[in-house]
Scaffold this active site. Structure first.
Site, mmCIF file in Angstrom:
data_model
loop_
_atom_site.group_PDB
_atom_site.id
_atom_site.type_symbol
_atom_site.label_atom_id
_atom_site.label_comp_id
_atom_site.label_asym_id
_atom_site.label_seq_id
_atom_site.Cartn_x
_atom_site.Cartn_y
_atom_site.Cartn_z
ATOM 1 N N HIS A 87 0.825 -1.217 0.000
ATOM 2 C CA HIS A 87 0.000 0.000 0.000
ATOM 3 C C HIS A 87 0.853 1.258 0.000
ATOM 4 O O HIS A 87 1.963 1.272 0.520
ATOM 5 C CB HIS A 87 -1.004 -0.004 1.157
ATOM 6 C CG HIS A 87 -0.406 -0.113 2.532
ATOM 7 N ND1 HIS A 87 -0.026 0.985 3.263
ATOM 8 C CD2 HIS A 87 -0.121 -1.183 3.310
ATOM 9 C CE1 HIS A 87 0.450 0.589 4.442
ATOM 10 N NE2 HIS A 87 0.421 -0.721 4.499
ATOM 11 N N ASP A 89 -0.113 4.306 1.222
ATOM 12 C CA ASP A 89 -0.356 5.223 2.333
ATOM 13 C C ASP A 89 0.438 4.839 3.568
ATOM 14 O O ASP A 89 0.924 3.716 3.692
ATOM 15 C CB ASP A 89 -1.852 5.214 2.685
ATOM 16 C CG ASP A 89 -2.353 3.800 3.011
ATOM 17 O OD1 ASP A 89 -2.267 2.924 2.125
ATOM 18 O OD2 ASP A 89 -2.794 3.561 4.150
ATOM 19 N N ASP A 122 6.537 0.304 6.649
ATOM 20 C CA ASP A 122 5.119 0.053 6.418
ATOM 21 C C ASP A 122 4.539 1.142 5.520
ATOM 22 O O ASP A 122 4.125 2.177 6.003
ATOM 23 C CB ASP A 122 4.410 0.013 7.782
ATOM 24 C CG ASP A 122 2.967 -0.413 7.692
ATOM 25 O OD1 ASP A 122 2.528 -0.801 6.599
ATOM 26 O OD2 ASP A 122 2.273 -0.339 8.729
ATOM 27 N N GLU A 156 -4.868 1.537 3.156
ATOM 28 C CA GLU A 156 -4.823 0.314 3.961
ATOM 29 C C GLU A 156 -4.937 0.662 5.436
ATOM 30 O O GLU A 156 -5.598 -0.028 6.197
ATOM 31 C CB GLU A 156 -3.510 -0.444 3.706
ATOM 32 C CG GLU A 156 -3.469 -1.860 4.288
ATOM 33 C CD GLU A 156 -3.073 -1.943 5.753
ATOM 34 O OE1 GLU A 156 -3.373 -2.964 6.392
ATOM 35 O OE2 GLU A 156 -2.483 -0.985 6.294
ATOM 36 N N ASP A 185 1.077 -10.330 0.422
ATOM 37 C CA ASP A 185 0.919 -8.958 0.910
ATOM 38 C C ASP A 185 1.903 -8.735 2.050
ATOM 39 O O ASP A 185 2.581 -9.672 2.492
ATOM 40 C CB ASP A 185 -0.540 -8.762 1.381
ATOM 41 C CG ASP A 185 -0.907 -7.299 1.631
ATOM 42 O OD1 ASP A 185 -0.153 -6.395 1.215
ATOM 43 O OD2 ASP A 185 -1.976 -7.060 2.241
ATOM 44 N N HIS A 463 4.491 2.320 12.856
ATOM 45 C CA HIS A 463 3.349 3.057 13.443
ATOM 46 C C HIS A 463 3.742 3.949 14.615
ATOM 47 O O HIS A 463 2.876 4.436 15.341
ATOM 48 C CB HIS A 463 2.217 2.114 13.888
ATOM 49 C CG HIS A 463 1.449 1.531 12.740
ATOM 50 N ND1 HIS A 463 0.112 1.252 12.793
ATOM 51 C CD2 HIS A 463 1.828 1.178 11.494
ATOM 52 C CE1 HIS A 463 -0.299 0.747 11.634
ATOM 53 N NE2 HIS A 463 0.740 0.689 10.825
HETATM 54 ZN ZN LIG Z 1 0.913 -1.740 6.255
#
Ligand SMILES: [Zn+2]
Length: 493
Positions: A87, A89, A122, A156, A185, A463
């Site tokens: 992804h 984003d 990520d 996502e 993924d 994150h």
């Molecule tokens: Zn991710």
């Protein structure tokens, strides 16, 4: 791909990708109306400039404006396509944490070991690794026998409802149900465990449910209050919910059970107590005491919640003014549903607890089915609702190696070839969901596998602050993707 030139180019591509800020937020409006999506135009044109061979060879289609689907048509139309996901984003960076970043979140700063910044792991590492691998394959004259699809969603981190959902629909219209050979993924990295190095591609995800509870009682002056206000009653219910949690329980289908079985055979430091309990483990009904699940849950929340439904009371609101009785108080609770349990069971569980509380305070319950806005404002009611589309636990990808050409066998073989024969490949499970939640109908062979993640980098800031991608791991991940594409090309399934 082992050359210094390739390595340097690959570092620069990821570093520049990180510099383009592609944060998504939970309150974004539809694509086309909310201008905050527009950063994605810049990201797409960055990819176009950076991967000329990919863009000259593969067909690119844009789905719901920012979803990117690349098709590299294979020579044999009878082979089902391979689909690689990532992804575009990232999660936001909290303003208050900016000072804690060693290098600013959109610097893409490169040092000896790492590429720094939001999205470096990520998921821009996986995304650029895929494109690096394909660019390299084209430059070496590779021509696929099996069609290769690349699909990059763009929300996502906000459940993929505008990105992956549309992409999945598009692919299903074009290819039909069960039309894809395998999906890879983002997902779990290689990790050291039980004295060995394990690759644990995720083959199942827990379910998801957000429940809202609102208590409504009459307002009035706070100088003459009832014994319990709506806030007091709601607090009581929350206490009841937190003291009636689910127990650890391992369904036969839970991939963690297979992982344990594999660990017991191949993990040099697999605990004896677990091995013993594993031997005696038999199928049991939900909520039946499960000594094995209880033993492994002792390892801490990360392991516990692979085998237990979690509930977290996350948002609370109620009351406006200190001299006025609160007419309403409400709470949002997030559930992650264990393999073997259902959305319906969790709803029934909440309903039972809410009914007990309602009885105690002489209130009535509006259950989930009776959830129109008119009932939500009734006084002396506890109203239950579902806040967001619920998701059942995912289908489990098959991992028994029936033939060497099964997708799991190809994935395991590729992993050992790239990361070393000593790597133990076993099925994994995740407590969260990736974009694959939208792709269940396209194939049963779905793997979530963080091939570019550093096995020793447990504190790498995904994150949170100081997210950074290990360079060696990134290059290895690219090699893995290239190999996997070629290995899938050599099997017939
Ligand atoms: Zn991710």
């Amino acid at each position: 791909m082992n050359s210094a030139l390739f390595r340097n180019r690959s570092i620069a591509r990821l570093s520049d990708a990180v510099r383009i800020d592609t944060q998504v937020f939970d309150d974004l409006g539809p694509v086309g109306t909310d201008p905050r999506w527009d950063v994605l135009y810049g990201f797409a044109s960055y990819l176009e400039r950076t991967y000329p061979l990919v863009h000259g060879t593969l067909k690119l289609e844009k789905i719901n404006t920012h979803g990117l689907v690349y098709t590299w048509s294979g020579e044999d139309p009878n082979l089902k396509p391979t689909l690689l996901l990532a992804h575009q984003d990232t999660v936001p960076v909290q303003e208050a944490t900016l000072a804690e970043w060693t290098h600013p979140p959109w610097s893409g700063f490169v040092d000896e070991e790492n590429i720094w910044g939001r999205g470096s792991i990520d998921c821009k590492s996986q995304l650029t690794a895929i494109l690096d691998a394909v660019e390299e394959l084209i430059s070496h004259g590779f021509k696929p026998r099996r069609t290769l699809l690349l699909a990059f969603g763009f929300d996502e981190e906000a459940s993929g409802v505008q990105g992956a959902r549309y992409i999945a629909r598009f692919l299903q219209e074009r290819y039909g149900e069960d039309s894809i050979a395998v999906i890879v993924d983002e997902g779990a990295p290689l990790q050291y465990k039980w004295g060995g190095l394990f690759a644990l591609p995720t083959v199942g995800e827990k379910g998801y449910l957000d429940v809202g509870v609102t208590v409504r009682t009459p307002g009035g002056h706070s100088s003459a209050p009832p014994e319990h206000t709506s806030i007091g009653i709601l607090s009581d219910l929350i206490t009841v919910i937190e003291s009636n949690v689910y127990k650890p329980w391992l369904d036969e289908k839970n991939p963690y059970l297979d992982q344990l079985r594999c660990g017991a055979v191949h993990g040099p430091r697999f605990p004896d107590k677990v091995r013993k309990l594993l031997r005696g483990h038999r199928e049991r009904r939900p909520h039946e005491t499960d000594a094995l699940a209880e033993e492994i849950a002792k390892e801490g929340p990360r392991i516990r919640y692979l085998v237990q439904t979690s509930s977290a009371v996350d948002v609370i609101s109620g009351g406006d003014k200190v001299n006025a009785l609160p007419e309403s108080a409400s709470v949002k609770i997030n559930y992650r549903i264990n393999v073997g349990e259902t959305v319906e069971e969790i709803k029934q569980h909440v309903l039972k607890l809410a009914t007990q509380t309602a009885k105690k305070y002489n209130l009535t319950v509006n259950d989930f089915s009776n959830n129109s806005s008119s009932t939500a404002i009734q006084t002396n009611f506890i109203t239950l609702g579902i806040l967001k589309e619920a998701l059942r636990p995912s289908p489990i990808t098959p991992t028994s190696i029936t033939s060497l050409s099964s997708p799991y066998a190809v994935l395991a073989g590729t992993t050992k070839a790239v990361f070393g024969e000593q790597v133990i490949v076993a099925p994994g499970i995740m407590t969260g969901n990736t974009d694959t939640r939208h792709f269940w109908d396209l194939t049963r062979d779905i793997f979530r596998f963080g091939v570019a993640m550093d096995p020793s980098g447990d504190d790498s800031g995904v994150h949170t602050v100081n997210e950074r991608q290990n360079i060696d791991a990134h290059v290895k991940g690219t090699v893995w993707i290239s190999r996997f594409i070629r290995n899938m090309d050599e099997v017939e399934e």
